[in-house]
Design a protein around this motif. Structure first.
Motif, PDB file in Angstrom:
ATOM      1  N   GLN A 133      -4.262  -1.530  20.127  1.00 11.09           N
ATOM      2  CA  GLN A 133      -3.708  -1.803  21.453  1.00 11.09           C
ATOM      3  C   GLN A 133      -2.411  -1.039  21.734  1.00 11.09           C
ATOM      4  O   GLN A 133      -1.796  -1.247  22.783  1.00 11.09           O
ATOM      5  CB  GLN A 133      -3.455  -3.310  21.585  1.00 11.09           C
ATOM      6  N   SER A 134      -1.992  -0.174  20.836  1.00 10.41           N
ATOM      7  CA  SER A 134      -0.744   0.566  21.037  1.00 10.41           C
ATOM      8  C   SER A 134      -0.876   1.505  22.229  1.00 10.41           C
ATOM      9  O   SER A 134      -1.656   2.459  22.200  1.00 10.41           O
ATOM     10  CB  SER A 134      -0.403   1.376  19.783  1.00 10.41           C
ATOM     11  N   TYR A 135      -0.089   1.254  23.265  1.00 13.26           N
ATOM     12  CA  TYR A 135      -0.198   2.110  24.450  1.00 13.26           C
ATOM     13  C   TYR A 135       0.394   3.484  24.188  1.00 13.26           C
ATOM     14  O   TYR A 135      -0.053   4.483  24.762  1.00 13.26           O
ATOM     15  CB  TYR A 135       0.453   1.438  25.663  1.00 13.26           C
ATOM     16  N   HIS A 155      -4.826  -2.177  28.209  1.00 10.97           N
ATOM     17  CA  HIS A 155      -3.455  -2.144  28.715  1.00 10.97           C
ATOM     18  C   HIS A 155      -3.345  -2.667  30.151  1.00 10.97           C
ATOM     19  O   HIS A 155      -2.257  -2.675  30.718  1.00 10.97           O
ATOM     20  CB  HIS A 155      -2.926  -0.711  28.639  1.00 10.97           C
ATOM     21  N   ALA A 156      -4.475  -3.100  30.717  1.00 13.07           N
ATOM     22  CA  ALA A 156      -4.500  -3.497  32.128  1.00 13.07           C
ATOM     23  C   ALA A 156      -3.641  -4.720  32.415  1.00 13.07           C
ATOM     24  O   ALA A 156      -3.185  -4.913  33.540  1.00 13.07           O
ATOM     25  CB  ALA A 156      -5.946  -3.760  32.558  1.00 13.07           C
ATOM     26  N   GLU A 160       3.311  -1.929  33.871  1.00 10.82           N
ATOM     27  CA  GLU A 160       4.112  -0.735  33.556  1.00 10.82           C
ATOM     28  C   GLU A 160       3.440   0.113  32.482  1.00 10.82           C
ATOM     29  O   GLU A 160       3.352   1.339  32.603  1.00 10.82           O
ATOM     30  CB  GLU A 160       5.513  -1.154  33.098  1.00 10.82           C
ATOM     31  N   ARG A 161       2.960  -0.540  31.430  1.00  7.53           N
ATOM     32  CA  ARG A 161       2.280   0.216  30.368  1.00  7.53           C
ATOM     33  C   ARG A 161       0.987   0.813  30.883  1.00  7.53           C
ATOM     34  O   ARG A 161       0.641   1.956  30.550  1.00  7.53           O
ATOM     35  CB  ARG A 161       2.000  -0.702  29.176  1.00  7.53           C
ATOM     36  N   ALA A 167      -1.366   7.574  33.731  1.00 14.18           N
ATOM     37  CA  ALA A 167      -0.799   8.902  34.013  1.00 14.18           C
ATOM     38  C   ALA A 167      -1.210   9.897  32.941  1.00 14.18           C
ATOM     39  O   ALA A 167      -1.547  11.051  33.243  1.00 14.18           O
ATOM     40  CB  ALA A 167       0.718   8.802  34.104  1.00 14.18           C
ATOM     41  N   ALA A 168      -1.187   9.466  31.679  1.00 16.70           N
ATOM     42  CA  ALA A 168      -1.610  10.350  30.593  1.00 16.70           C
ATOM     43  C   ALA A 168      -3.103  10.665  30.696  1.00 16.70           C
ATOM     44  O   ALA A 168      -3.540  11.788  30.399  1.00 16.70           O
ATOM     45  CB  ALA A 168      -1.302   9.706  29.247  1.00 16.70           C
TER      46      ALA A 168
END
Length: 288
Positions: A133-135, A155-156, A160-161, A167-168
């Motif tokens: 789960q590491s964003y 991550h939903a 912010e994450r 974006a990535a």
């Protein structure tokens, strides 16, 4: 920045006061701990279990996240510079990322000192939390070109994450920007690989391989592009080692149990070993 206690262990108190004129009163100025925000960092480890080894587990993952923060900083800047045809500073940044990955590889050696019974004593307290789960790790994967829309979902729940990961996901990867650079230099990279949907997984191309081969067959003419190719090879080589050491450490500690986040654990991680990020960089070696 030197350690404030360095060299003082064997000194008498009166000698410490006069040590090379060092400043000892920080009541009115910024100290080492102030600058590094050590109060926040060193109180961020909050074990949930009574197990002695949980502190190792927490420190291992927190320090890895700090290194990943630096990796993202360097990868983002390198991508921007490549897009601007400024390769020399980008090379320094990519080399730094490779070195960070070496640090992360060795970090697994420390975690591997945890035995299966020691991990089992703390595992029930982890719930469903998992490195899966590491964003930041997901942003690194996306920046390196391993795009997978399903990996947005974990991550939903955090706006912010989720925005950072999104974006990535929608941005050109490091390799995408490298291929666009080759095309700008007049090498025969097809438009299908310079103007495409960046959210789609990268597909290897014979034409892209031929473009890289032109660089590698005449490195003197294309020296900076040749160096870029080797920086990319170094980067993926280091990334593979990081992934491999992750697999072996997990297998050593939990065997083939499912991961806390619901993945297949070792079986899932082994599949990731087959992912090739810069395929033409590796394939061209057979043709040379």
């Amino acid at each position: 920045m030197s350690c404030p206690m360095h060299g003082a262990a064997d000194a008498r108190p009166e000698e410490i006061v006069h040590t090379e004129g060092a400043q000892l009163d920080f009541s009115r100025s910024m100290s080492y701990g102030d600058y590094l925000q050590l109060d926040q960092i060193l109180t961020a480890q909050k074990p949930l279990s009574p197990a002695h080894d949980e502190l190792l587990f927490i420190v291992q993952h927190q320090t890895s996240e700090l290194w990943m923060k630096l990796m993202l900083h360097e990868l983002g800047a390198a991508k921007t510079l490549i897009a601007q045809d400024q390769l020399q500073p980008a090379f320094k940044m990519l080399a730094r990322v490779s070195k960070i990955m070496e640090q992360l590889v060795h970090a697994w050696d420390v975690l591997a000192t945890m035995t299966p019974p020691e991990y089992s004593a703390m595992r029930p307290y982890l719930g469903q939390s998992s490195g899966f789960q590491s964003y930041q790790y997901r942003c690194i994967e996306f920046a390196m070109g391993n795009k997978n829309a399903a990996m947005l979902k974990p991550h939903a729940h955090h706006a912010e994450r989720a925005a950072q990961v999104q974006a990535a996901f929608t941005s050109p990867s490091l390799y995408d920007e490298s291929l666009r650079l080759l095309a700008r230099r007049g090498l025969p990279v097809p438009a299908s690989h310079t103007e495409r949907d960046w959210t789609q997984p990268y597909e290897a191309s014979e034409q892209v391989e031929q473009a890289w081969l032109a660089v590698y067959r005449d490195p003197q003419q294309h020296w900076d592009l040749y160096q870029l190719g080797e920086e990319l090879a170094d980067l993926e080589d280091a990334f593979r080692l990081w992934r491999f050491r992750h697999v072996t450490t997990v297998e050593r500690i939990i065997g083939f149990k499912r991961g806390t986040g619901g993945t297949g654990g070792v079986s899932y991680l082994r599949k990731m070993l087959d992912v090739v990020l810069f395929p033409e960089i590796w394939r061209l070696r057979t043709a040379l």
